[in-house]
Design an enzyme around this catalytic site. Structure first.
Site, short mmCIF file in Angstrom:
data_model
loop_
_atom_site.label_atom_id
_atom_site.label_comp_id
_atom_site.label_asym_id
_atom_site.label_seq_id
_atom_site.Cartn_x
_atom_site.Cartn_y
_atom_site.Cartn_z
N PHE A 113 29.98 30.46 63.73
CA PHE A 113 28.80 31.19 64.43
C PHE A 113 28.98 32.65 64.24
CE2 PHE A 113 27.61 32.53 68.57
CZ PHE A 113 26.52 31.83 68.76
N ASP A 184 38.09 27.68 66.39
CA ASP A 184 37.12 27.86 67.49
C ASP A 184 36.55 26.34 67.78
OD1 ASP A 184 35.08 28.03 69.23
OD2 ASP A 184 34.60 30.27 68.16
N TYR A 209 31.09 26.41 78.92
CA TYR A 209 29.66 26.61 79.32
C TYR A 209 28.75 25.38 78.60
CZ TYR A 209 28.87 30.02 75.86
OH TYR A 209 29.11 30.77 74.99
N LYS A 210 29.47 25.16 77.48
CA LYS A 210 28.95 23.94 76.44
C LYS A 210 29.03 22.71 77.32
CE LYS A 210 28.27 27.26 72.90
NZ LYS A 210 29.04 27.98 71.55
N ARG A 356 18.12 20.90 67.01
CA ARG A 356 19.56 20.50 67.35
C ARG A 356 19.23 19.61 68.61
NH1 ARG A 356 24.15 24.82 68.62
NH2 ARG A 356 22.92 25.41 70.24
#
Ligand SMILES: *Cc1c(COP(=O)(O)O)cnc(C)c1O
Length: 397
Positions: A113, A184, A209-210, A356
């Protein structure tokens, strides 16, 4: 919990929406609004400053850290919360670099990312001692490991393709060459079982938050292996990581254990939201979740490939090497995704051409997958995506 037919009722999902974006921002657990309201009115409102002690606000980062720790195979007392993931990446990397003072290379991959890479670039620039960030293709990481590398910094599951690195094998290979690892877990925590302890991971970070459904702005987490924590020097040496914050010493002394990775005031209202979500996660069997997630993903791949010959799978077909999302490529992926969202099937788009879809068994089931593919198939067959209204890019894709 191994049977997920019950958990869907614990979430608020807008009427008629099939939400395949829990990998990017998890939905609202029904208990969250009341939990946050209670923290606002009963704790902040009534207790004011005494809430730090009386309501246990100060202990929440490590208490919640332990609950997340169960999902990622961390030893108890070695995970804490705070800040955002970008900050936690910086913090872990800064400490990891110091463990290999004579080496100059931070190795990552081109699937990482961007924020992780940007933070590394920023840190390298500030340190000004000839460090360099090197990125290679994900499949070339193993072959690039060498004794020149100080730190291997990887995101376990690729945010675009869902391809998953072999954490155990890469960590072992890195250690054999004296390389320190930073993992990560942004697309792993709550997506699949992770075994930090079993893999001998050194540092790990992730967000809540995912898949963990802590809400927009929920704090990130950081893990430091028990064997390292006593010698880990926190680069972000804030007062709440001090051994004795309320002594107000002029000099920094690192706190005991994972407490030293705290920085400043914890986000109490966001932690209340996360607390409500962790009440669900506490009873989830991660092996059962993984089996269900892969079954849903396999179903989606098979049904999309049958219904939409123009979409090309970007995610590894082998379930062993993928996370909990499935991506398809199409040059008009952005417009197709907007057309899908207009019909209540929410996924997202990642440049240049990736559509996605996240599979989150707590609130998505096989009938949702079939309905979503039915709508996608109609859009592709009828070309409904080919309209100006679907082609204007919004700020957040
Ligand atoms: C989502 C994500 C981020 C986002 O970082 P924030 O600081 O929380 O905005 C960073 N890294 C990875 C790998 C991610 O997937």
């Amino acid at each position: 919990m191994t049977d997920f037919s019950q958990t869907k009722a614990l979430f608020h999902l807008p009427e008629g929406m099939i939400y395949l974006d829990g990998n990017s921002l998890g939905p609202l657990p029904k208990a969250t609004a009341q939990r946050v309201a209670q923290t606002v009115t009963d704790e902040w409102g009534e207790m004011l400053i005494t809430g730090w002690n009386k309501a246990g606000w100060m202990g929440q980062p490590t208490a919640l850290g332990d609950r997340i720790g169960r999902l990622i195979g961390a030893e108890a007392g070695h995970v804490t919360l705070g800040d955002t993931l970008s900050i936690k990446v910086y913090q872990a990397l800064a400490s990891a670099i110091e463990m290999n003072p004579d080496r100059k290379v931070i190795l990552s991959d081109t699937g990482n990312f961007p924020s992780d890479l940007y933070m590394a670039e920023g840190l390298v620039g500030s340190l000004g001692r000839g460090l360099e960030l090197q990125t290679v293709a994900p499949e070339d990481v193993m072959g690039t490991l060498s004794k020149d590398i100080a730190v291997l910094m990887l995101t376990q599951v690729d945010y675009r393709t869902g391809r998953m690195h072999d954490m155990a094998a890469l960590t072992k290979a890195a250690h054999d060459l004296g390389i320190v690892t930073v993992w990560d877990l942004a697309h792993s925590a709550g997506a699949l079982p992770v075994d930090l302890s079993g893999c001998n991971a050194d540092f790990a970070v992730g967000c809540t938050y995912k898949y963990l459904n802590g809400g927009p702005g929920a704090p990130a987490f950081i893990y430091v292996a028990p064997r390292h924590i006593a010698s880990t020097r926190p680069a972000l040496s804030g007062w709440l990581g001090h051994a004795s914050p309320f002594a107000f010493d002029l000099d920094y002394r690192a706190g005991t254990g994972i407490e030293r990775m705290r920085v400043g005031t914890p986000p109490v209202l966001q932690m209340a939201a996360l607390d409500a979500s962790m009440d669900i996660w506490d009873s989830v069997d991660m092996d059962a979740l993984r089996a269900t997630s892969l079954a849903l993903s396999d179903q989606f791949i098979a049904e999309v490939e049958a219904a939409c010959p123009d979409l090309h799978l970007a995610t590894p077909r082998d379930p062993q090497v993928r996370g909990s999302q499935v991506s398809f490529r199409h040059p008009e992926g952005y417009a197709i995704m907007q057309a899908l969202i207009a019909q209540g099937v929410v996924g997202d788009f990642r440049a240049p051409d990736i559509m996605r879809f996240g599979f989150t068994p707590l609130f998505i089931d096989a009938s949702d997958v079939s309905r979503a593919v039915g709508i996608l198939g109609d859009i592709m067959r009828d070309g409904t995506w080919d309209q100006a209204q679907f082609k204007t890019r919004a700020a957040v894709t």
